[in-house]
Design a protein around this motif. Structure first.
Motif, short mmCIF file in Angstrom:
data_model
loop_
_atom_site.label_atom_id
_atom_site.label_comp_id
_atom_site.label_asym_id
_atom_site.label_seq_id
_atom_site.Cartn_x
_atom_site.Cartn_y
_atom_site.Cartn_z
N THR A 11 44.25 -7.24 -44.68
CA THR A 11 42.81 -6.91 -45.48
C THR A 11 41.96 -7.93 -45.05
O THR A 11 40.77 -7.77 -44.95
CB THR A 11 43.20 -6.74 -46.95
OG1 THR A 11 44.29 -5.67 -47.28
CG2 THR A 11 42.07 -6.50 -47.75
N ARG A 14 40.61 -7.39 -41.73
CA ARG A 14 39.66 -6.46 -41.52
C ARG A 14 38.36 -6.83 -42.11
O ARG A 14 37.39 -6.68 -41.50
CB ARG A 14 40.19 -5.19 -42.33
CG ARG A 14 39.19 -3.91 -42.14
CD ARG A 14 39.83 -2.87 -42.59
NE ARG A 14 40.97 -2.35 -42.06
CZ ARG A 14 41.71 -1.08 -42.00
NH1 ARG A 14 41.03 -0.41 -42.78
NH2 ARG A 14 42.51 -0.81 -41.19
N LEU A 15 38.22 -7.67 -43.17
CA LEU A 15 36.98 -8.11 -43.81
C LEU A 15 36.49 -9.13 -43.43
O LEU A 15 35.40 -9.67 -43.88
CB LEU A 15 37.26 -7.90 -45.26
CG LEU A 15 37.79 -6.74 -46.06
CD1 LEU A 15 37.95 -6.88 -47.45
CD2 LEU A 15 36.58 -5.59 -45.86
N TYR A 44 46.58 -3.75 -50.94
CA TYR A 44 45.30 -3.21 -51.40
C TYR A 44 45.16 -1.78 -50.86
O TYR A 44 45.23 -1.37 -49.98
CB TYR A 44 44.42 -4.05 -50.47
CG TYR A 44 44.21 -5.58 -51.17
CD1 TYR A 44 43.17 -5.76 -51.95
CD2 TYR A 44 44.96 -6.43 -50.70
CE1 TYR A 44 43.24 -7.11 -52.23
CE2 TYR A 44 44.91 -7.77 -50.90
CZ TYR A 44 43.98 -8.23 -52.09
OH TYR A 44 43.97 -9.43 -52.45
N ASP A 46 42.59 1.90 -50.81
CA ASP A 46 41.19 2.28 -50.06
C ASP A 46 40.24 1.70 -51.22
O ASP A 46 39.03 1.30 -50.87
CB ASP A 46 41.12 3.70 -49.87
CG ASP A 46 41.81 4.02 -48.54
OD1 ASP A 46 42.24 3.12 -47.69
OD2 ASP A 46 42.17 5.20 -48.33
N ASP A 48 40.49 -0.65 -53.63
CA ASP A 48 40.55 -2.02 -53.56
C ASP A 48 39.30 -2.64 -52.39
O ASP A 48 38.65 -3.41 -52.65
CB ASP A 48 41.76 -2.63 -53.30
CG ASP A 48 42.69 -2.30 -54.60
OD1 ASP A 48 42.11 -2.32 -55.88
OD2 ASP A 48 43.86 -2.43 -54.38
N LEU A 49 39.80 -1.81 -51.37
CA LEU A 49 38.88 -2.32 -50.19
C LEU A 49 37.45 -2.14 -50.27
O LEU A 49 36.58 -2.81 -49.78
CB LEU A 49 39.08 -1.36 -49.00
CG LEU A 49 40.75 -1.86 -48.13
CD1 LEU A 49 41.10 -0.81 -46.97
CD2 LEU A 49 40.71 -3.33 -47.59
N GLU A 50 36.93 -0.97 -50.94
CA GLU A 50 35.56 -0.82 -51.40
C GLU A 50 35.06 -1.67 -52.10
O GLU A 50 34.02 -2.24 -51.79
CB GLU A 50 35.59 0.64 -51.72
CG GLU A 50 34.01 1.17 -52.14
CD GLU A 50 33.11 0.94 -51.03
OE1 GLU A 50 31.83 0.75 -51.46
OE2 GLU A 50 33.47 1.19 -50.02
N LEU A 52 36.23 -4.81 -52.37
CA LEU A 52 36.12 -6.02 -51.46
C LEU A 52 34.88 -5.96 -50.76
O LEU A 52 34.31 -6.96 -50.50
CB LEU A 52 37.29 -6.29 -50.91
CG LEU A 52 38.52 -6.68 -51.37
CD1 LEU A 52 39.82 -6.53 -50.78
CD2 LEU A 52 38.47 -8.05 -52.06
N ARG A 53 34.79 -4.82 -50.11
CA ARG A 53 33.51 -4.65 -49.10
C ARG A 53 32.00 -5.17 -49.88
O ARG A 53 31.19 -5.78 -49.51
CB ARG A 53 33.41 -3.42 -48.71
CG ARG A 53 34.41 -2.98 -47.38
CD ARG A 53 34.35 -1.87 -46.78
NE ARG A 53 35.20 -1.62 -45.95
CZ ARG A 53 36.20 -0.69 -46.06
NH1 ARG A 53 36.33 -0.04 -47.14
NH2 ARG A 53 37.34 -0.52 -45.06
#
Length: 263
Positions: A11, A14-15, A44, A46, A48-50, A52-53
């Protein structure tokens, strides 16, 4: 582990974040992973990723973590107001950086040119006998010295009026020196010593001038035809008298003029 769940390291990669950052955000409750692996590792999703973005976007805009939390977690909050506050901070910082940039430009120019006045301003400030090529000559001769750097640092902040004041101070001490010669003051006299100290103080407006360095200047005044002509035009014999007065004062302060160093 499903395809929608990623461990911390992947994660972070990726970020473009660090694992430490993700751990910190987890600890303060800003972005906690919703899932765990069978071994208990953070995962994490999807969603959670949003989140984080979104955090990354607002962080790159300069919002602190508390402001980011308010933007993300307070539905109906005035996001535009938060961004306007940040924009005002950015505008202030830009203004500060512009000042720094202007100062850097002047400092660079001063290191390269010495005096930041136009040719007309130089003639008006320093008099008709001033040669505008002199600063370039000085730069070629002394550009690598600490004294040139000090001179340039002071020059960078000086206006026409500042230089005019320096010129008036130099002219005043020149006239005092000439009057001393006309009055028959001998090098080594108390009056001569006081004038030598005044000369050193005035010329320290260009760069810090020690007594040993002043000895070198005195000898240059007498030996260099241009300097000798300048002083002797003020009062015949002034260049030699000033050299001798500087050396007599140096001896009174325990300095041998023949071994004086430029330091």
């Amino acid at each position: 582990m499903s395809e929608q769940e990623m461990p911390v390291g992947e994660t972070a990669a990726r970020l473009g974040l660090t694992v430490r950052t993700l751990h910190h955000w987890d600890e303060i409750g800003l972005a906690r992973p919703a899932a765990r692996s069978s071994a208990g590792y953070r995962l994490y999703t999807d969603e959670d990723l949003e989140r984080l973005r979104r955090i990354v976007v607002y962080r790159e805009l300069g919002l602190d973590l508390d402001a980011i939390r308010a933007v993300i977690d307070e539905p109906g909050g005035d996001v535009a107001a938060q961004l306007r506050v940040q924009r005002a901070h950015v505008a202030q910082r830009i203004a500060q950086l512009q000042i720094v940039d202007d100062d850097l430009e002047r400092m660079i120019a001063a290191q390269e040119r010495g005096i930041l006045l136009s040719e007309d301003e130089q003639h008006e400030t320093f008099g008709p006998g001033w040669d505008t090529s002199w600063p370039a000559e000085a730069r070629d001769a002394y550009g690598g010295s600490p004294q040139w750097q000090q001179y340039a640092e002071r020059s960078a902040s000086r206006s026409v009026d500042d230089w005019a004041e320096v010129t008036r101070a130099v002219s005043a001490v020149d006239e005092e020196l000439a009057d001393a010669v006309a009055s028959g003051v001998e090098p080594g006299d108390a009056v001569a010593d006081a004038l030598v100290e005044r000369h050193r103080t005035v010329f320290s407006q260009y760069f810090p001038l020690t007594r040993q360095m002043q000895v070198h200047l005195g000898r240059m005044y007498a030996a260099d035809p241009r300097f000798a002509a300048h002083y002797d035009a003020i009062r015949p014999g002034l260049a030699t008298w000033l050299r001798d007065a500087i050396e007599a004062s140096a001896r009174a302060h325990g300095i041998d003029p023949d071994t004086a160093r430029w330091e």
